[in-house]
Each structure stands twice: as C-alpha cells, then as structure tokens.
Design a protein around this motif. Structure first.
Motif, PDB file in Angstrom:
ATOM      1  N   LEU A  40     -49.589 -66.518  47.700  1.00 31.50           N
ATOM      2  CA  LEU A  40     -50.678 -66.684  48.643  1.00 31.50           C
ATOM      3  C   LEU A  40     -50.089 -67.162  49.977  1.00 31.50           C
ATOM      4  O   LEU A  40     -49.381 -68.155  50.022  1.00 31.50           O
ATOM      5  CB  LEU A  40     -51.673 -67.731  48.136  1.00 31.50           C
ATOM      6  N   LEU A  41     -50.370 -66.411  51.017  1.00 31.59           N
ATOM      7  CA  LEU A  41     -50.033 -66.832  52.376  1.00 31.59           C
ATOM      8  C   LEU A  41     -51.323 -66.944  53.163  1.00 31.59           C
ATOM      9  O   LEU A  41     -52.309 -66.274  52.840  1.00 31.59           O
ATOM     10  CB  LEU A  41     -49.114 -65.826  53.076  1.00 31.59           C
ATOM     11  N   TRP A  50     -47.902 -66.983  59.698  1.00 39.63           N
ATOM     12  CA  TRP A  50     -48.080 -67.023  58.247  1.00 39.63           C
ATOM     13  C   TRP A  50     -47.398 -68.265  57.682  1.00 39.63           C
ATOM     14  O   TRP A  50     -46.223 -68.517  57.955  1.00 39.63           O
ATOM     15  CB  TRP A  50     -47.539 -65.758  57.594  1.00 39.63           C
ATOM     16  N   VAL A  51     -48.152 -69.041  56.884  1.00 42.15           N
ATOM     17  CA  VAL A  51     -47.680 -70.310  56.347  1.00 42.15           C
ATOM     18  C   VAL A  51     -48.160 -70.485  54.910  1.00 42.15           C
ATOM     19  O   VAL A  51     -48.950 -69.681  54.402  1.00 42.15           O
ATOM     20  CB  VAL A  51     -48.183 -71.501  57.203  1.00 42.15           C
ATOM     21  N   ILE A  52     -47.682 -71.563  54.281  1.00 41.17           N
ATOM     22  CA  ILE A  52     -48.199 -71.986  52.984  1.00 41.17           C
ATOM     23  C   ILE A  52     -49.072 -73.220  53.220  1.00 41.17           C
ATOM     24  O   ILE A  52     -48.942 -73.883  54.251  1.00 41.17           O
ATOM     25  CB  ILE A  52     -47.059 -72.310  51.985  1.00 41.17           C
ATOM     26  N   PRO A  53     -49.959 -73.551  52.278  1.00 43.29           N
ATOM     27  CA  PRO A  53     -50.764 -74.767  52.434  1.00 43.29           C
ATOM     28  C   PRO A  53     -49.849 -75.995  52.455  1.00 43.29           C
ATOM     29  O   PRO A  53     -48.934 -76.105  51.643  1.00 43.29           O
ATOM     30  CB  PRO A  53     -51.651 -74.784  51.186  1.00 43.29           C
ATOM     31  N   LYS A  54     -50.117 -76.909  53.385  1.00 43.21           N
ATOM     32  CA  LYS A  54     -49.309 -78.124  53.482  1.00 43.21           C
ATOM     33  C   LYS A  54     -50.085 -79.178  54.239  1.00 43.21           C
ATOM     34  O   LYS A  54     -51.028 -78.870  54.965  1.00 43.21           O
ATOM     35  CB  LYS A  54     -47.984 -77.847  54.174  1.00 43.21           C
ATOM     36  N   GLY A  55     -49.675 -80.433  54.071  1.00 45.54           N
ATOM     37  CA  GLY A  55     -50.355 -81.499  54.795  1.00 45.54           C
ATOM     38  C   GLY A  55     -49.628 -82.819  54.684  1.00 45.54           C
ATOM     39  O   GLY A  55     -48.578 -82.927  54.047  1.00 45.54           O
ATOM     40  N   TRP A  56     -50.221 -83.817  55.316  1.00 51.26           N
ATOM     41  CA  TRP A  56     -49.643 -85.149  55.398  1.00 51.26           C
ATOM     42  C   TRP A  56     -49.829 -85.923  54.094  1.00 51.26           C
ATOM     43  O   TRP A  56     -50.729 -85.619  53.324  1.00 51.26           O
ATOM     44  CB  TRP A  56     -50.309 -85.920  56.545  1.00 51.26           C
ATOM     45  N   ARG A 138     -42.821 -62.358  56.203  1.00 46.63           N
ATOM     46  CA  ARG A 138     -43.860 -62.815  57.136  1.00 46.63           C
ATOM     47  C   ARG A 138     -43.626 -64.208  57.693  1.00 46.63           C
ATOM     48  O   ARG A 138     -44.020 -64.490  58.818  1.00 46.63           O
ATOM     49  CB  ARG A 138     -45.232 -62.799  56.450  1.00 46.63           C
ATOM     50  N   VAL A 139     -43.048 -65.109  56.886  1.00 43.86           N
ATOM     51  CA  VAL A 139     -42.894 -66.488  57.368  1.00 43.86           C
ATOM     52  C   VAL A 139     -41.775 -66.572  58.402  1.00 43.86           C
ATOM     53  O   VAL A 139     -40.804 -65.823  58.337  1.00 43.86           O
ATOM     54  CB  VAL A 139     -42.645 -67.488  56.200  1.00 43.86           C
ATOM     55  N   ARG A 140     -41.933 -67.472  59.352  1.00 42.53           N
ATOM     56  CA  ARG A 140     -40.949 -67.609  60.432  1.00 42.53           C
ATOM     57  C   ARG A 140     -39.806 -68.558  60.102  1.00 42.53           C
ATOM     58  O   ARG A 140     -38.723 -68.434  60.654  1.00 42.53           O
ATOM     59  CB  ARG A 140     -41.642 -68.124  61.699  1.00 42.53           C
ATOM     60  N   GLU A 141     -40.065 -69.536  59.259  1.00 43.65           N
ATOM     61  CA  GLU A 141     -39.077 -70.563  58.981  1.00 43.65           C
ATOM     62  C   GLU A 141     -38.032 -70.047  57.993  1.00 43.65           C
ATOM     63  O   GLU A 141     -38.363 -69.715  56.854  1.00 43.65           O
ATOM     64  CB  GLU A 141     -39.742 -71.824  58.409  1.00 43.65           C
TER      65      GLU A 141
END
Length: 176
Positions: A40-41, A50-56, A138-141
């Motif tokens: 899932l992106l 385009w990223v994955i779910p993430k947070g603090w 798709r992801v940049r990192e």
C-alpha cells in the motif's frame, strides 16, 4: 578563537540537531489469486509524493503500535503489525511553519486484514495497492526503496515456505 568565530560555530551546532524520530508501516496484503504480495502506497498531503503511513511517537504506545495507528488514521487499514523493525530510512520534512527538519523513520511490516470505509484522513490522500517493484520505483527516498526491496525478498521466502507447507488446492499438510 574570536568572538565572531565562536558565535558562528555555536550557530552551526544549533542547526545540527539529531533527526526527529517517526514510526512507519510497510502495509502489505497477499492476493488470494496467485499468492502475490502487494504494497500500500499513499500520497503525502503536502507534496503529493508517494509514501508509506508514518507519524510521530505517541505517549503510552510502543513504536510498532504507533506504526499501526498511523496506518489506520492515514490509510484506513488494520492488521497484524510485527514487533521487530524492518529497518529505518531518513527524509527531510517541511513543518507547517516552513522549517525543514531531518526525520528518521523506523519501519514495521503490517499485514493488512481489514480496510475501513471511514478513517481520519480519508479523501486527503490517494491510496493505491502496487507491486513491490512499482512501490520501489515510486518512492523518492533511496533508503525506503532499499527497505521495500529487502522486504520483497523476505516475503518471497515466507510465501515459498508457506507454499511448501500446503499441498494441492491449498490443503494444509500436517507436520511430521
């Protein structure tokens, strides 16, 4: 050291902060037909990348629990999250006030078992299920790309081991 040189050195040290910690999830599912895994992106709200779910970090929650919570809030997915990290990647985040900060994201695998119709950030992002190779493209990192490809290899091993344990038509073969 002159006063001006010392001030310049102090200013440089002030801006060389350690990266801020975040927790994220590589959310995946195994298709019933064919047994291939999908990732899932989603797009970020600010830049559309385009990223994955993430947070603090969240008070009272372990890192893997934060990753699972973020997956639900941002993409509406629930499932079994692994407690062992897959690794980490770094990226630069631009905060609401325009300040750019370095972030390090510790990543956990989450096998999706349920998708909610309503969730906190519904309509704010585009969500897509894609192959590992598509996700990596798709992801940049670069570090996240590496994690996705390493997880692809890990999943291939898991799925082939699962297939060996099952006989024809998916029937479980008893252990000897």
């Amino acid at each position: 050291m002159t006063l001006l040189a010392r001030l310049a050195s102090d200013v440089q040290l002030m801006f060389r902060r350690p990266p801020r910690q975040q927790y994220g999830a590589i959310c995946y599912r195994v298709k019933k037909k064919g047994g291939d895994a999908e990732i899932l992106l989603m797009t970020s709200r600010d830049t559309g990348r385009w990223v994955i779910p993430k947070g603090w970090p969240m008070t009272g929650k372990c890192a893997h629990e934060v990753a699972a919570q973020e997956a639900f809030e941002e993409a509406g997915v629930r499932g079994a999250v692994e407690t062992e990290t897959l690794g980490a990647y770094s990226y630069s985040k631009i905060l609401r006030d325009g300040v750019q900060v370095a972030c390090k994201v510790q990543v956990y695998a989450l096998e999706v078992t349920d998708m909610a119709k309503n969730f906190k950030e519904k309509g704010e992002r585009t969500i897509e299920w894609v192959s590992f190779d598509e996700a990596a493209g798709r992801v940049r990192e670069p570090e996240l790309r590496g994690l996705l490809l390493a997880f692809k290899r890990k999943m291939a091993e898991r799925l082939s081991a699962r297939a060996v344990k099952q006989g024809p038509a998916g029937k479980q073969i008893p252990a000897e």
